[in-house]
Design an enzyme around this catalytic site. Structure first.
Site, PDB file in Angstrom:
ATOM      1  N   THR A 169       0.804  -1.222   0.000  1.00 19.22           N
ATOM      2  CA  THR A 169       0.000   0.000   0.000  1.00 19.22           C
ATOM      3  C   THR A 169       0.841   1.278   0.000  1.00 19.22           C
ATOM      4  OG1 THR A 169      -0.176  -0.071   2.411  1.00 19.22           O
ATOM      5  CG2 THR A 169      -1.931  -1.146   1.149  1.00 19.22           C
ATOM      6  N   ASN A 191      13.013   8.155  -8.959  1.00 11.81           N
ATOM      7  CA  ASN A 191      13.501   7.466  -7.764  1.00 11.81           C
ATOM      8  C   ASN A 191      12.573   6.372  -7.261  1.00 11.81           C
ATOM      9  OD1 ASN A 191      12.053  10.084  -7.111  1.00 11.81           O
ATOM     10  ND2 ASN A 191      11.989   9.098  -5.094  1.00 11.81           N
ATOM     11  N   HIS A 219      14.917  12.088  -8.924  1.00 17.71           N
ATOM     12  CA  HIS A 219      16.175  12.547  -8.336  1.00 17.71           C
ATOM     13  C   HIS A 219      17.120  12.999  -9.443  1.00 17.71           C
ATOM     14  CE1 HIS A 219      14.793  11.206  -4.567  1.00 17.71           C
ATOM     15  NE2 HIS A 219      15.637  10.231  -4.305  1.00 17.71           N
ATOM     16  N   CYS A 230      18.266   4.821  -3.368  1.00 15.52           N
ATOM     17  CA  CYS A 230      17.797   5.409  -4.628  1.00 15.52           C
ATOM     18  C   CYS A 230      18.848   6.277  -5.301  1.00 15.52           C
ATOM     19  CB  CYS A 230      16.517   6.208  -4.396  1.00 15.52           C
ATOM     20  SG  CYS A 230      16.610   7.383  -3.028  1.00 15.52           S
TER      21      CYS A 230
END
Length: 340
Positions: free
Chosen positions: A11, A316, A243, A130
């Site tokens: 979720t 990202n 990013h 990331c």
């Protein structure tokens, strides 16, 4: 014959992206389980043209499941990942919990695919941070050609890296700037993020760096080459997704910018958009929803003997998290499980 795949933390932002990308890339799934905490029990999640309801992670039996893609915090991962691994389900973990464990491979498939075989020690594979993931995709083909000595990177990281609450904070603060009396004080971040930049991601360490900056150093060494020196400054910017990184690279050998551009054009996972004109580069808004890591502004650095500068942009939530995890799952299927 396909795989039985569980997405843990289904979720959340990254968990939902994992489900989306599994469907988009037509990963051979025979059965999918969307797992979350009890408070999210029964929440509906999309998986391609299907809808799946979340199940309770606490009581889920991983026996007979092939892979579990984890997108929950380190504390919960510490409790549930070993249970899944012990049941014979290979865990692909997006948290930072296992990244620095020498017995657990840290994988970016375009960079160090052969390390996948190390999964067998613990039945767990780690997904990198990331900001590291997109950078090493760009560094590896250049390193193979001219060997990198040192990297200086400044990041411009979107608020989605901090989760939904951070995205809400940016949205609410932005709206509040235009409505007198409805200003929103910082809660996720230590300072206002709307119309601002914050040179602080994660906690500060004793040497003055932040943990996010330390992660980029440690993970680049583990994934690419321990001899590479890395120094990073990580900055949170008022961008929702995507990013960006300004990367300065010093090589042992000279590498011409034109050759570097050609190398990057041929490298897996990379798209080069590099025109020396207004708009001839990629910005984070343009990379949202895309699989590629985009490289622009490739140019010689004349201040050092063997230097290059590049601009690197990626979604990202995709390459920095969900996409890389799915690519690891694909690699695991191709080289180890071989069912799809």
């Amino acid at each position: 014959m396909g795989y039985k795949v569980a997405v843990v933390g289904a979720t959340g932002n990254v968990g939902r992206e994992m489900l989306n990308i599994l469907a988009e890339r037509e990963f051979p799934v025979d059965e999918i389980a969307a797992l979350a905490s009890r408070r999210s029990l029964g929440t509906e999640c999309s998986f391609g043209d299907k809808t799946v309801k979340t199940q309770d992670l606490e009581h889920f039996d991983f026996t007979g499941w092939d892979m579990a893609l984890f997108a929950i915090g380190s504390d919960a991962t510490k409790e549930y990942a070993p249970k899944a691994a012990k049941a014979g389900c290979v865990v692909i973990d997006n948290s930072s919990l296992y990244r620095y464990d020498p017995d657990i491979p840290l994988i970016v498939p375009e960079v160090n695919a052969d390390a996948i075989m190390g999964y067998a020690k613990r039945n767990i594979i780690a997904n990198p941070n990331c900001s590291t993931a997109q950078m090493v995709v760009a560094l590896k083909p250049l390193h193979d050609r001219a060997k990198i000595k040192r990297v200086v990177v400044s990041t411009y990281q979107s608020v989605s890296g901090s989760g939904k609450e951070a995205m809400d904070e940016l949205w609410d603060q932005t709206k509040g700037m235009y409505v007198p009396g409805q200003e929103v004080a910082p809660s996720v971040y230590p300072k206002q993020i709307a119309f601002n930049v914050i040179p602080h991601i994660d906690v500060f360490l004793d040497d003055g760096s932040t943990k996010e900056e330390w992660k980029m150093v440690a993970e680049t060494k583990k994934i690419v080459d321990p001899s590479i020196k890395v120094t990073a400054t990580c900055v949170r910017v008022p961008v929702f997704v995507g990013h960006s990184e300004a990367i300065n690279i010093e090589f042992e050998e000279f590498l011409d910018e034109d050759e570097a551009r050609d190398i990057l054009r041929e490298a897996p996972g990379i798209m080069v958009v590099d025109k020396r004109e207004a708009g001839g580069y990629v910005t984070p808004v343009e990379c949202v929803g895309e699989f590629a890591t985009y490289i622009s502004r490739i140019r010689q650095d004349s201040t050092i003997e063997n230097g290059l500068n590049i601009w690197c942009v990626s979604d990202n939530l995709r390459k920095g998290a969900a996409l890389n995890a799915v690519q690891i799952a694909e690699l695991l299927g191709q080289r180890v499980l071989k069912k799809g």
